[in-house]
Design a protein around this motif. Sequence first.
Motif, PDB file in Angstrom:
ATOM      1  N   THR A  82      -5.962  -6.427   1.830  1.00 49.69           N
ATOM      2  CA  THR A  82      -5.269  -7.650   2.255  1.00 49.69           C
ATOM      3  C   THR A  82      -4.381  -7.422   3.476  1.00 49.69           C
ATOM      4  O   THR A  82      -4.136  -6.298   3.887  1.00 49.69           O
ATOM      5  CB  THR A  82      -4.356  -8.206   1.134  1.00 49.69           C
ATOM      6  OG1 THR A  82      -3.098  -7.504   1.168  1.00 49.69           O
ATOM      7  CG2 THR A  82      -4.970  -8.037  -0.226  1.00 49.69           C
ATOM      8  N   GLY A  83      -3.885  -8.541   3.984  1.00 47.34           N
ATOM      9  CA  GLY A  83      -2.911  -8.527   5.072  1.00 47.34           C
ATOM     10  C   GLY A  83      -1.499  -8.540   4.522  1.00 47.34           C
ATOM     11  O   GLY A  83      -1.293  -8.402   3.311  1.00 47.34           O
TER      12      GLY A  83
ATOM     13  N   ASN B 151       3.100  -9.529   0.297  1.00 48.21           N
ATOM     14  CA  ASN B 151       4.417 -10.049  -0.076  1.00 48.21           C
ATOM     15  C   ASN B 151       4.337 -11.076  -1.194  1.00 48.21           C
ATOM     16  O   ASN B 151       5.352 -11.618  -1.620  1.00 48.21           O
ATOM     17  CB  ASN B 151       5.102 -10.685   1.137  1.00 48.21           C
ATOM     18  CG  ASN B 151       5.431  -9.646   2.196  1.00 48.21           C
ATOM     19  OD1 ASN B 151       5.644  -8.481   1.864  1.00 48.21           O
ATOM     20  ND2 ASN B 151       5.455 -10.051   3.449  1.00 48.21           N
ATOM     21  N   GLY B 152       3.150 -11.371  -1.667  1.00 47.64           N
ATOM     22  CA  GLY B 152       2.975 -12.350  -2.734  1.00 47.64           C
ATOM     23  C   GLY B 152       3.086 -11.708  -4.104  1.00 47.64           C
ATOM     24  O   GLY B 152       3.298 -10.492  -4.221  1.00 47.64           O
TER      25      GLY B 152
ATOM     26  N   PHE C 198      -3.928  -4.985  -5.498  1.00 47.89           N
ATOM     27  CA  PHE C 198      -4.779  -4.760  -4.325  1.00 47.89           C
ATOM     28  C   PHE C 198      -4.958  -3.272  -4.067  1.00 47.89           C
ATOM     29  O   PHE C 198      -4.067  -2.474  -4.322  1.00 47.89           O
ATOM     30  CB  PHE C 198      -4.177  -5.438  -3.089  1.00 47.89           C
ATOM     31  CG  PHE C 198      -3.907  -6.912  -3.274  1.00 47.89           C
ATOM     32  CD1 PHE C 198      -4.772  -7.701  -4.015  1.00 47.89           C
ATOM     33  CD2 PHE C 198      -2.776  -7.506  -2.710  1.00 47.89           C
ATOM     34  CE1 PHE C 198      -4.526  -9.060  -4.199  1.00 47.89           C
ATOM     35  CE2 PHE C 198      -2.527  -8.863  -2.890  1.00 47.89           C
ATOM     36  CZ  PHE C 198      -3.401  -9.634  -3.638  1.00 47.89           C
ATOM     37  N   ASP C 199      -6.129  -2.896  -3.517  1.00 46.75           N
ATOM     38  CA  ASP C 199      -6.388  -1.491  -3.221  1.00 46.75           C
ATOM     39  C   ASP C 199      -5.659  -1.030  -1.979  1.00 46.75           C
ATOM     40  O   ASP C 199      -5.246   0.118  -1.883  1.00 46.75           O
ATOM     41  CB  ASP C 199      -7.895  -1.278  -3.022  1.00 46.75           C
ATOM     42  CG  ASP C 199      -8.654  -1.518  -4.312  1.00 46.75           C
ATOM     43  OD1 ASP C 199      -8.433  -0.742  -5.253  1.00 46.75           O
ATOM     44  OD2 ASP C 199      -9.423  -2.485  -4.389  1.00 46.75           O
ATOM     45  N   LYS C 200      -5.535  -1.937  -1.018  1.00 48.05           N
ATOM     46  CA  LYS C 200      -4.911  -1.563   0.241  1.00 48.05           C
ATOM     47  C   LYS C 200      -4.382  -2.819   0.910  1.00 48.05           C
ATOM     48  O   LYS C 200      -5.017  -3.874   0.838  1.00 48.05           O
ATOM     49  CB  LYS C 200      -5.973  -0.897   1.144  1.00 48.05           C
ATOM     50  CG  LYS C 200      -5.458  -0.391   2.469  1.00 48.05           C
ATOM     51  CD  LYS C 200      -6.598   0.293   3.229  1.00 48.05           C
ATOM     52  CE  LYS C 200      -6.140   0.771   4.590  1.00 48.05           C
ATOM     53  NZ  LYS C 200      -7.240   1.357   5.366  1.00 48.05           N
ATOM     54  N   SER C 201      -3.194  -2.700   1.547  1.00 47.93           N
ATOM     55  CA  SER C 201      -2.664  -3.842   2.293  1.00 47.93           C
ATOM     56  C   SER C 201      -2.138  -3.358   3.625  1.00 47.93           C
ATOM     57  O   SER C 201      -1.562  -2.280   3.716  1.00 47.93           O
ATOM     58  CB  SER C 201      -1.527  -4.506   1.519  1.00 47.93           C
ATOM     59  OG  SER C 201      -2.020  -5.112   0.355  1.00 47.93           O
ATOM     60  N   TYR C 202      -2.335  -4.168   4.642  1.00 39.22           N
ATOM     61  CA  TYR C 202      -1.797  -3.846   5.968  1.00 39.22           C
ATOM     62  C   TYR C 202      -0.464  -4.548   6.185  1.00 39.22           C
ATOM     63  O   TYR C 202      -0.207  -5.595   5.611  1.00 39.22           O
ATOM     64  CB  TYR C 202      -2.777  -4.291   7.053  1.00 39.22           C
ATOM     65  CG  TYR C 202      -3.989  -3.397   7.171  1.00 39.22           C
ATOM     66  CD1 TYR C 202      -3.938  -2.242   7.920  1.00 39.22           C
ATOM     67  CD2 TYR C 202      -5.180  -3.730   6.532  1.00 39.22           C
ATOM     68  CE1 TYR C 202      -5.050  -1.418   8.048  1.00 39.22           C
ATOM     69  CE2 TYR C 202      -6.296  -2.911   6.651  1.00 39.22           C
ATOM     70  CZ  TYR C 202      -6.221  -1.762   7.416  1.00 39.22           C
ATOM     71  OH  TYR C 202      -7.315  -0.963   7.527  1.00 39.22           O
TER      72      TYR C 202
ATOM     73  N   ALA D 134      -6.115 -17.239   3.741  1.00 38.19           N
ATOM     74  CA  ALA D 134      -5.730 -15.906   3.276  1.00 38.19           C
ATOM     75  C   ALA D 134      -6.355 -14.849   4.178  1.00 38.19           C
ATOM     76  O   ALA D 134      -7.456 -15.030   4.698  1.00 38.19           O
ATOM     77  CB  ALA D 134      -6.190 -15.697   1.844  1.00 38.19           C
ATOM     78  N   THR D 135      -5.634 -13.765   4.391  1.00 37.43           N
ATOM     79  CA  THR D 135      -6.161 -12.644   5.158  1.00 37.43           C
ATOM     80  C   THR D 135      -6.554 -11.552   4.180  1.00 37.43           C
ATOM     81  O   THR D 135      -5.709 -11.071   3.418  1.00 37.43           O
ATOM     82  CB  THR D 135      -5.096 -12.097   6.115  1.00 37.43           C
ATOM     83  OG1 THR D 135      -4.647 -13.178   6.922  1.00 37.43           O
ATOM     84  CG2 THR D 135      -5.670 -10.996   6.997  1.00 37.43           C
TER      85      THR D 135
END
Lengths: 330, 146
Positions: free
Chosen positions: A17-18, A23-24, A30-34, A158-159
């Motif tokens: 995700t972005g 921040n949600g 999630f496995d990975k977020s930027y 959504a990103t």
Amino acid sequence: MTIKFNNVYIEDASVVTGPYEKNGPLANYFDKSYNDLYFGQKTWEQAEVKILTDSVDILLNKVNRQKKDIDLLVAGDLLNQIVASNYAASSLGIPFLGLYSACAVTCQGLIVGASMLSNKEINNCICAVSSHNMAAEKQFRNPTEYGAPKPKTASFTATGAGSVYLSSKVSPIKVESGTIGKVVDMGTKDAFHMGAVMAPAAGDTIYQHLSDLKREPGYYDLILTGDLGTYGKKILVQYLKTEYGIDISKNYDDCGTMLYDLNEQPVWAGASGPASSALVTYGYIFNKMKKKEIGRILLVATGALMSQTMINQKLTIPAIAHAVSLEVAE
Amino acid sequence: MDKKRYKDLVNIYTPKENKIYNILKAFIIGGFLGIIGQFVIDLLITYGEIPKNEASTYMIIILIFFASLFTAMGFFDTLVGKARAGLIIPITGFAHAMTSSALEYKREGLVQGIGANIFKLSGSVILYGVVAAYVFGIIRYILLGG
């Protein structure tokens, strides 16, 4: 049109995700977020290619497979000519079917992959989707730095990217059946009220699924639409009640209202885009299913088949919804 | 369900925008921007020793500069989203529209990107501004003789 699948399982899933999604409330799933929206790329479109490729790479790692082991990649996104999927497929080098049905592509991909697997035409398959807030804003609305005011019914793309690995190996989550929806146009023209555009498509597909399989809404622990948002959700409940006499209010939710904190984050009516249904389902809901907190879900991905050209020509916006029934394997 | 009945159903669950609040907000913020503009003109006349008819042109250039700068710095879109028509209708909105388009398409090249897209949002304003000026010019000529 409902298909029952034989021995199709989701071995694993991956979600990238972005920053807004991180921040949600579902950040832990999630496995990975930027932390930014470029992901080290130069443009929004290239960033979306990157996040989709990331998601497939993480999934391959999780299921311990090489790219050459994969028979089929089914992917879709929102961009013109589905460029995110095409360019990701170009770098992945897996036999590829690109799909478009706007945000309904999450379920469209699952239905295509599961059907081929069920008929033993392939041994395994990855179904992936992506969307990127800024790339979508640029293409469907205004330049991203342009601060056009939006009504309360607008949604926030959504990103992120989500992928699942389908195979016939018995795994925690089973893809039980799928219903292919019809394109529905109830005369809505408002591109800032996608919930109203898509709710009848979701309603018709849910009705079709339940009547094809002679099930009651209560058969499912959760009926989950993709991205109807706060207001579309209410419209759908009322539409099903009035049109078909079906009450889903007890076991119904919408991914678009779950991905963000609607009170704190500036997302208007909620999340939209293929990533909305994929991030919530593949991340949060699968986690609950693996823990057996939820047994059966009906995922109804909803897509507004919107084109700026057709809106400028004063045409109404058609919508489609496809449903997939997922259950915890016995 | 026919389309008419569906439309009624949608209307029940669609929140109403608070038009009076939005109009008031636009009036106050737009008016405040007007006060700033007048203040700049007065400053230019008093301290810059610029003639009155030229001072307003300089004021417009200054407002355009800051609207473009703030857009490039990345926070003007949030301000416009909140202030709505209060910042869109004045010259700041025009500058914002052009700068945001230029920023968005700079990766697609000088000609095909920026050149082809910079007036994406503001092109209509220019076209109909010129048409309106032409029409009102003719009316003025007929009524007042020039």
